[in-house]
Design an enzyme around this catalytic site. Structure first.
Site, short mmCIF file in Angstrom:
data_model
loop_
_atom_site.label_atom_id
_atom_site.label_comp_id
_atom_site.label_asym_id
_atom_site.label_seq_id
_atom_site.Cartn_x
_atom_site.Cartn_y
_atom_site.Cartn_z
N ARG A 188 -37.83 13.88 18.02
CA ARG A 188 -38.27 15.16 17.43
C ARG A 188 -39.33 14.90 16.35
O ARG A 188 -40.36 15.57 16.29
CB ARG A 188 -37.07 15.90 16.86
CG ARG A 188 -37.38 17.24 16.20
CD ARG A 188 -36.05 17.92 15.85
NE ARG A 188 -36.19 19.07 14.99
CZ ARG A 188 -36.46 20.31 15.41
NH1 ARG A 188 -36.65 20.54 16.70
NH2 ARG A 188 -36.54 21.31 14.56
N HIS A 218 -38.14 25.93 13.21
CA HIS A 218 -37.79 25.98 11.79
C HIS A 218 -37.78 27.43 11.31
O HIS A 218 -38.65 28.23 11.68
CB HIS A 218 -38.80 25.19 10.96
CG HIS A 218 -38.63 23.71 11.07
ND1 HIS A 218 -39.63 22.81 10.77
CD2 HIS A 218 -37.56 22.96 11.46
CE1 HIS A 218 -39.19 21.58 10.97
NE2 HIS A 218 -37.94 21.65 11.38
N HIS A 224 -32.91 11.92 17.22
CA HIS A 224 -33.73 12.79 16.36
C HIS A 224 -35.11 12.20 16.11
O HIS A 224 -36.04 12.92 15.74
CB HIS A 224 -33.02 13.02 15.03
CG HIS A 224 -33.39 14.32 14.39
ND1 HIS A 224 -33.03 15.55 14.91
CD2 HIS A 224 -34.12 14.59 13.27
CE1 HIS A 224 -33.50 16.52 14.14
NE2 HIS A 224 -34.17 15.97 13.14
N LYS A 268 -29.32 24.72 16.52
CA LYS A 268 -29.19 24.97 15.08
C LYS A 268 -29.74 26.32 14.69
O LYS A 268 -29.18 27.03 13.86
CB LYS A 268 -29.90 23.85 14.31
CG LYS A 268 -29.71 23.92 12.80
CD LYS A 268 -30.33 22.72 12.13
CE LYS A 268 -30.13 22.76 10.62
NZ LYS A 268 -30.73 21.59 9.95
N ARG A 315 -33.90 19.38 19.36
CA ARG A 315 -32.78 18.63 18.81
C ARG A 315 -31.88 18.22 19.97
O ARG A 315 -31.86 18.86 21.02
CB ARG A 315 -31.98 19.49 17.83
CG ARG A 315 -32.81 20.02 16.65
CD ARG A 315 -31.99 20.98 15.81
NE ARG A 315 -32.74 21.51 14.67
CZ ARG A 315 -33.48 22.61 14.69
NH1 ARG A 315 -33.56 23.32 15.83
NH2 ARG A 315 -34.13 23.01 13.62
N TYR A 357 -43.02 17.10 7.49
CA TYR A 357 -44.11 16.51 8.27
C TYR A 357 -45.46 16.60 7.59
O TYR A 357 -46.45 16.17 8.17
CB TYR A 357 -44.19 17.19 9.64
CG TYR A 357 -42.91 17.04 10.43
CD1 TYR A 357 -42.54 15.81 10.96
CD2 TYR A 357 -42.05 18.12 10.61
CE1 TYR A 357 -41.36 15.67 11.66
CE2 TYR A 357 -40.87 17.99 11.31
CZ TYR A 357 -40.53 16.75 11.84
OH TYR A 357 -39.36 16.61 12.52
#
Length: 371
Positions: free
Chosen positions: A313, A336, A310, A241, A208, A346
């Site tokens: 990514r 994640h 983004h 994040k 990110r 995805y």
């Protein structure tokens, strides 16, 4: 009403609040947002919740409703109100049936999720909002409605399951990606090695933008060709994040570009940060989000490509999956918390992906029948 940025007096941490028309904090919103800040939720999350709850209180004010005495019909009315253009919400214009909704189903669901958290917070403090947006469904009835069985389902299947009472049907998210030609054009349009390295890092690691802006030199292992994402407090307010660190393998080409950047532009600058102001002010300070978005705007004009940080990514993850990287590996590389997030974002195929899969399976050759 408006959303206002605030700094916490003791820690200096950034937070947000909602002010009414007399510039006073909306007390129930202020309590909830202060709680989110105290449990260290991301400032971006707090800001998003503030905007969502501002909409809720504007809606209630327009109908003279008390926030502590709302019912399910009010929630349904809020959904209808959100779908209207701003001018129609105040009844100033009539809307034709053919006019598209102002808020997408996904945006409405996000606002309802924020409202759900708000209601549950106040329900725990005695306000009679419990069950307004979340209902308990018998475990076996819930299990019968879906073929998916979550982890430890055998333990919880007989207990009540929580489910949102109102949720719009939204199309599954589809990640937009760059082509190889577009990615190359963006890199080649960069005038400085720093900028080229920034986008190369995003494409080669799937970070990110906040994680990239928080990189320190100690996070880069040139010999091992590894980059580590470390959650930490950064001077430029860049944030990782995820709450845990992760190490990502990178290419030798990226390491060479990093060395060229250090020797060609970074020089003897005394800073821990990899990406810093070299031409703007204050000199030597870590690069900020606004500086990156200004750079993106210039590159958009220069290349004619509509992109944001983004998008690199999304491109990284999609290219990995097209090269048959496992979903679990992609989940770990992206950081994640749940593989569900990876699959939802995805787990898609476009027409050319489907064609490549069929060709690899020999579907178009060696048929047992002829047409």
């Amino acid at each position: 009403m408006r959303v206002q940025r605030v700094l916490m007096p003791d820690s200096g941490a950034e937070s947000w609040t909602v002010l009414d028309d007399d510039h006073h904090p909306v007390e129930p919103v202020e309590r909830f947002l202060a709680y989110l800040t105290s449990v260290e939720r991301s400032p971006n999350t707090v800001k998003a919740y503030a905007h969502d709850l501002k909409d809720w209180f504007v809606f209630l004010a327009g109908r003279g409703r008390d926030w502590g005495a709302v019912d399910l019909e009010d929630i349904a009315g809020f959904v209808v109100w959100l779908r209207l253009p701003p001018a129609a919400r105040a009844g100033k214009v009539a809307i034709l049936p053919s006019v598209e909704h102002h808020c997408s189903a996904a945006s409405v669901n996000r606002k309802l999720a924020a409202l759900t958290s708000f209601c549950e917070f106040h329900a725990r403090h005695g306000v009679a909002l419990s069950g307004l947006l979340v209902a308990a469904v018998p475990g076996r009835a819930r299990a019968a409605a879906t073929s998916y069985k979550p982890f430890l389902h055998h333990i919880t299947k007989d207990g009540p399951q929580r489910r949102r009472t109102i949720k719009l049907t939204a199309p599954p998210p589809r990640a937009r990606v760059l082509t190889a030609g577009q990615a190359q054009a963006i890199l080649d349009a960069c005038e400085h090695l720093r900028d080229r390295l920034l986008f190369a890092v995003l494409l080669d690691t799937g970070m990110r933008i906040g994680e990239a802006l928080g990189l320190r030199h100690e996070d880069i292992d040139m010999a091992g060709r590894l980059v580590t994402v470390q959650p930490r407090v950064n001077d430029n307010k860049a944030r990782a994040k995820s709450g845990r660190s992760r190490t990502i393998p990178t290419s030798a080409e990226l390491m060479r570009l990093y060395v060229d950047y250090l020797g060609g532009e970074y020089g003897a600058l005394d800073s821990d940060y990899v990406f810093v102001n070299l031409w703007g002010r204050p000199h030597g300070r870590p690069l900020s989000y606004p500086a990156v978005y200004d750079l993106v705007a210039r590159l958009r004009r220069r290349t004619g490509i509509d992109f944001g940080p983004h998008l690199f990514r999304h491109t990284y993850a999609t290219w990995l999956l097209r090269k048959n990287a496992g979903m679990e590996s992609v989940k770990e590389l992206l950081g994640h918390a749940s593989i569900t997030t990876t699959v939802d974002t995805y787990g898609h195929l476009d027409v050319e992906d489907a064609r490549a899969t069929l060709e690899a399976a020999g579907w178009f050759t060696g048929r047992e029948v002829t047409w």
